[in-house]
Design an enzyme around this catalytic site. Structure first.
Site, mmCIF file in Angstrom:
data_model
loop_
_atom_site.group_PDB
_atom_site.id
_atom_site.type_symbol
_atom_site.label_atom_id
_atom_site.label_comp_id
_atom_site.label_asym_id
_atom_site.label_seq_id
_atom_site.Cartn_x
_atom_site.Cartn_y
_atom_site.Cartn_z
ATOM 1 N N GLU A 67 67.833 50.644 96.249
ATOM 2 C CA GLU A 67 69.145 50.339 96.795
ATOM 3 C C GLU A 67 68.889 49.670 98.137
ATOM 4 O O GLU A 67 68.157 50.225 98.964
ATOM 5 C CB GLU A 67 69.880 51.665 96.989
ATOM 6 C CG GLU A 67 71.354 51.541 97.113
ATOM 7 C CD GLU A 67 72.000 52.915 97.217
ATOM 8 O OE1 GLU A 67 72.995 53.016 97.921
ATOM 9 O OE2 GLU A 67 71.471 53.875 96.616
ATOM 10 N N ARG A 298 59.350 63.486 92.862
ATOM 11 C CA ARG A 298 59.282 62.564 93.990
ATOM 12 C C ARG A 298 58.179 63.002 94.943
ATOM 13 O O ARG A 298 57.733 64.154 94.913
ATOM 14 C CB ARG A 298 60.619 62.489 94.706
ATOM 15 C CG ARG A 298 60.998 63.765 95.451
ATOM 16 C CD ARG A 298 62.450 63.756 95.913
ATOM 17 N NE ARG A 298 62.775 62.665 96.800
ATOM 18 C CZ ARG A 298 63.631 61.672 96.473
ATOM 19 N NH1 ARG A 298 64.222 61.652 95.313
ATOM 20 N NH2 ARG A 298 63.908 60.731 97.340
ATOM 21 N N LYS A 308 66.369 58.689 103.806
ATOM 22 C CA LYS A 308 66.837 57.451 104.439
ATOM 23 C C LYS A 308 67.745 57.747 105.622
ATOM 24 O O LYS A 308 67.706 57.066 106.627
ATOM 25 C CB LYS A 308 67.630 56.633 103.428
ATOM 26 C CG LYS A 308 66.781 55.647 102.665
ATOM 27 C CD LYS A 308 67.661 54.804 101.769
ATOM 28 C CE LYS A 308 66.825 54.213 100.657
ATOM 29 N NZ LYS A 308 67.633 53.744 99.554
HETATM 30 P P1 ATP Z 1 69.116 57.041 98.311
HETATM 31 O O1 ATP Z 1 69.376 58.399 98.809
HETATM 32 O O2 ATP Z 1 69.648 55.970 99.197
HETATM 33 O O3 ATP Z 1 69.374 56.822 96.854
HETATM 34 P P2 ATP Z 1 66.363 56.778 97.554
HETATM 35 O O4 ATP Z 1 65.213 57.257 98.361
HETATM 36 O O5 ATP Z 1 66.608 57.350 96.210
HETATM 37 O O6 ATP Z 1 67.575 56.940 98.518
HETATM 38 P P3 ATP Z 1 66.402 54.193 96.326
HETATM 39 O O7 ATP Z 1 66.453 52.874 96.962
HETATM 40 O O8 ATP Z 1 67.510 54.576 95.423
HETATM 41 O O9 ATP Z 1 66.245 55.239 97.481
HETATM 42 O O10 ATP Z 1 65.021 54.378 95.589
HETATM 43 C C1 ATP Z 1 64.461 53.410 94.747
HETATM 44 C C2 ATP Z 1 63.513 54.064 93.794
HETATM 45 O O11 ATP Z 1 62.486 54.740 94.503
HETATM 46 C C3 ATP Z 1 64.207 55.079 92.929
HETATM 47 O O12 ATP Z 1 63.828 54.869 91.596
HETATM 48 C C4 ATP Z 1 63.709 56.393 93.436
HETATM 49 O O13 ATP Z 1 63.602 57.317 92.399
HETATM 50 C C5 ATP Z 1 62.348 56.052 94.020
HETATM 51 N N1 ATP Z 1 62.037 56.955 95.122
HETATM 52 C C6 ATP Z 1 62.742 57.157 96.240
HETATM 53 N N2 ATP Z 1 62.178 58.100 97.012
HETATM 54 C C7 ATP Z 1 61.068 58.509 96.368
HETATM 55 C C8 ATP Z 1 60.049 59.479 96.638
HETATM 56 N N3 ATP Z 1 60.056 60.223 97.756
HETATM 57 N N4 ATP Z 1 59.054 59.610 95.742
HETATM 58 C C9 ATP Z 1 59.027 58.873 94.628
HETATM 59 N N5 ATP Z 1 59.947 57.960 94.305
HETATM 60 C C10 ATP Z 1 60.970 57.772 95.148
HETATM 61 MG MG MG Z 2 68.454 56.510 95.014
#
Ligand code: ATP
Ligand code: MG
Length: 593
Positions: A67, A298, A308
């Site tokens: 995102e 994660r 974030k």
């Molecule tokens: P938000 O709370 O804004 O959704 P987010 O950390 O999930 O934050 P995204 O931009 O939606 O951010 O994440 C993009 C991809 O990265 C998603 O598929 C998510 O599952 C993966 N991702 C995010 N944080 C982690 C993490 N700590 N470990 C592994 N994968 C992650």
């Molecule tokens: Mg997300």
């Protein structure tokens, strides 16, 4: 070195990756030819969307769907390495898709930073760059289809009413009084919502599933909301925007994704993911077998925050010097810190992919970076906290070259000259006036080797009026020059680095350390109170002449001191600035006092 290390090392060199449960699923799917029959034909009523749909013969298709509302961090790197790594290893492709269903301001900065970060990590999406917003037309058509087929309705309860009627984990929810609106009324309202006839929050479109479902995500989830906001790509075209959970399965399907890999918190969303794609397939809107959602744990990393919201707070409150502050866990920060993409990929490989949440020790990340830098970084000399050393019996004005290897394990990288003169800089900590037992560096009467040069013995010291050491006097033994025949016959235990005072160059050196002082910031008190006050120290150091013109972003090992990078932004030829990437050894082994 452990087995795991050896295995991962191979991976860093592009050998096949270590197996994990997702790889097992992919291998089984390929063996069963699960996706072999996927069609690539047109889609009824959605020619516009489909025009750009991928047509290459990929065996599997994954995606990384950020995102664009923040910078990528090391957690995202795990997901990037996983998704692009699968595509690379199984004859597939990985899409980079911006999940921009939520209109926000200033998203372009985030889009740009994400593209740069994925590229820097070493992955290539080729032609497969997509935006969820490109599918808004199809998503809206699909919503009208759900209304027409009785699978969605417009709800006009207030947000509080909706919350109250949703039920709890132990109690079922209540049907909305608007749940049985006629198809015509629903369609009329939905179109009015789309055309800007209703205020934000006045109505939402909900899937009609089951308010008594034990899975709260199936209790008529919202799928469209009114939001009169400009979108960074679609401008003011839309007054309604799809919810993430509705948009995501559609994005995956339209792009013909085979394995939709996400983090564990989406496990309870999977029934809705499948429900939605089944409904759309029934209606003939989707032609292919649906993608399968697979969840993995994660990354949680000690001494780091990855939320974030918290990262944005650190930046906005000026607790760090921006998103690319070398202490930030962002990829932009890691890059500026001097971490390598190879080191991060090695880390992603080494921590593996599991089905259960856990914490990874920050030291594992540092070790991977260290291992990689140890291979690739050339050695240089820097004296971080200089004190003068004068060699009383060395002729004033005399200069000679000492030869130092650029990499001790890689003779092919050659040697360079280090000028040696009567007055040198050494590290203040390499001298002690009253050394404890077992201190093998310089002390009154003691003898050490000046690395790549001579043995010297300390004969006296100079101090200022306050008793601070200002200079150390030594004598040298001309028969002991490193590399000369017989020079090494007399062994000493101490071996210290030095620079010729006349030739050394001044440099700003930033010693970065962990941003937080506790393993799980924010669990005992506000996370800001867990910030490590000593996470950045700025010094003026002396560096060897060759470093005066170090090119930005080139990484070195400063012997005995750690790995450093010439700051990509602030380092200029003639005015170098170095950031410490990582020390040579872990000094956080025990908890801080
Ligand atoms: P938000 O709370 O804004 O959704 P987010 O950390 O999930 O934050 P995204 O931009 O939606 O951010 O994440 C993009 C991809 O990265 C998603 O598929 C998510 O599952 C993966 N991702 C995010 N944080 C982690 C993490 N700590 N470990 C592994 N994968 C992650
Ligand atoms: Mg997300």
């Amino acid at each position: 070195m452990s087995d795991a290390t050896t295995k991962s090392k191979k991976t860093a060199a592009q050998a096949p990756s270590t197996s994990n449960f997702i790889r097992t699923i992919v291998e089984q799917d390929l063996a069963a030819e699960k996706y072999a029959s996927r069609t690539w034909g047109g889609r009824p009523g959605s020619a516009k969307v489909h025009a750009g749909a991928p047509r290459d013969p990929a065996k599997i298709r994954t995606r990384f769907p950020p995102e664009p509302n923040g910078y990528l961090h090391i957690g995202h790197a795990k997901s990037v390495c996983l998704n692009f790594g699968l595509a690379r290893d199984y004859g597939g492709v990985c899409h980079l898709r911006f999940d921009d269903t939520n209109p926000e301001k200033e998203e372009q900065e985030y889009v740009d930073s994400i593209l740069a970060a994925v590229k820097w990590l070493g992955f290539d999406w080729g032609a497969h760059l997509y935006y969820a917003s490109d599918y808004f037309d199809f998503m809206y058509e699909a919503a009208e289809y759900l209304v027409r087929s009785g699978h969605a309705y417009v709800d006009s309860q207030s947000a509080e009413e909706m919350r109250a009627n949703r039920g709890t984990l132990t109690e079922p929810g209540n049907n909305s009084p608007y749940r049985n609106r006629s198809v015509d009324e629903n369609l009329k309202l939905l179109r009015e919502m789309r055309n800007g006839g209703h205020a934000d929050g006045a109505h939402v479109l909900r899937a009609k599933i089951d308010m008594a479902s034990p899975n709260i995500n199936l209790r008529d989830p919202a799928i469209y909301r009114v939001k009169k906001a400009s979108h960074h790509r679609t401008g003011d075209k839309w007054c309604v925007y799809p919810m993430y959970t509705y948009a995501h399965p559609i994005e995956d399907e339209l792009e013909n994704v085979t394995h939709s890999i996400c983090t564990l918190e989406f496990e309870d969303q999977r029934p809705f993911y499948d429900w939605l794609l089944e409904r759309l397939a029934e209606g003939g809107l989707l032609l292919r077998p649906p993608p399968q959602q697979i969840e993995f744990a994660r990354l949680n990393l000690t001494y780091v925050v990855l939320s974030k919201r918290r990262l944005i707070q650190l930046v906005e409150e000026g607790r760090v010097d921006g998103w690319d502050d070398p202490r930030m866990p962002t990829l932009a920060g890691a890059r500026r810190r001097g971490f390598t993409p190879e080191g991060l990929r090695l880390f992603a490989e080494r921590i593996g992919v599991a089905k259960a949440d856990s914490w990874i020790d920050y030291a594992i990340l540092e070790n991977c970076v260290r291992e990689d830098l140890n291979e690739r970084a050339e050695r240089r000399i820097a004296v971080l906290d200089p004190v003068k050393l004068v060699i009383d019996n060395y002729p004033a004005g005399k200069e000679e070259d000492c030869r130092a290897p650029n990499h001790p394990q890689k003779p092919e990288l050659g040697r360079r000259a280090l000028p040696f003169t009567r007055e040198l800089w050494i590290e203040r900590e390499d001298f002690m006036e009253n050394p404890p037992k077992g201190y093998f560096r310089l002390a009154p009467g003691a003898e050490v080797r000046l690395r790549y040069a001579y043995l010297v013995r300390c004969v006296s010291v100079e101090k200022d009026a306050l008793g601070n050491l200002t200079a150390i006097h030594c004598t040298y033994d001309p028969e002991t020059k490193s590399g000369a025949p017989g020079a090494e016959t007399r062994k000493v235990k101490g071996n210290i680095h030095w620079l010729s005072a006349k030739h050394a160059h001044a440099a700003e050196v930033r010693l970065y350390d962990r941003l937080f002082k506790v393993p799980q910031p924010g669990t005992e008190r506000d996370f800001l109170e867990d910030l490590n006050p000593g996470s950045k120290k700025i010094l003026t150091a002396c560096v060897e002449p060759a470093l005066g013109n170090a090119r930005p972003e080139v990484r070195f090992q400063f012997e005995r001191k750690g790995f450093f990078v010439a700051d990509p932004k602030d380092s200029k030829p003639g005015a170098p600035v170095f950031n410490r990437a990582v020390t040579l050894r872990d000094s956080w082994g025990k908890p801080p006092a």
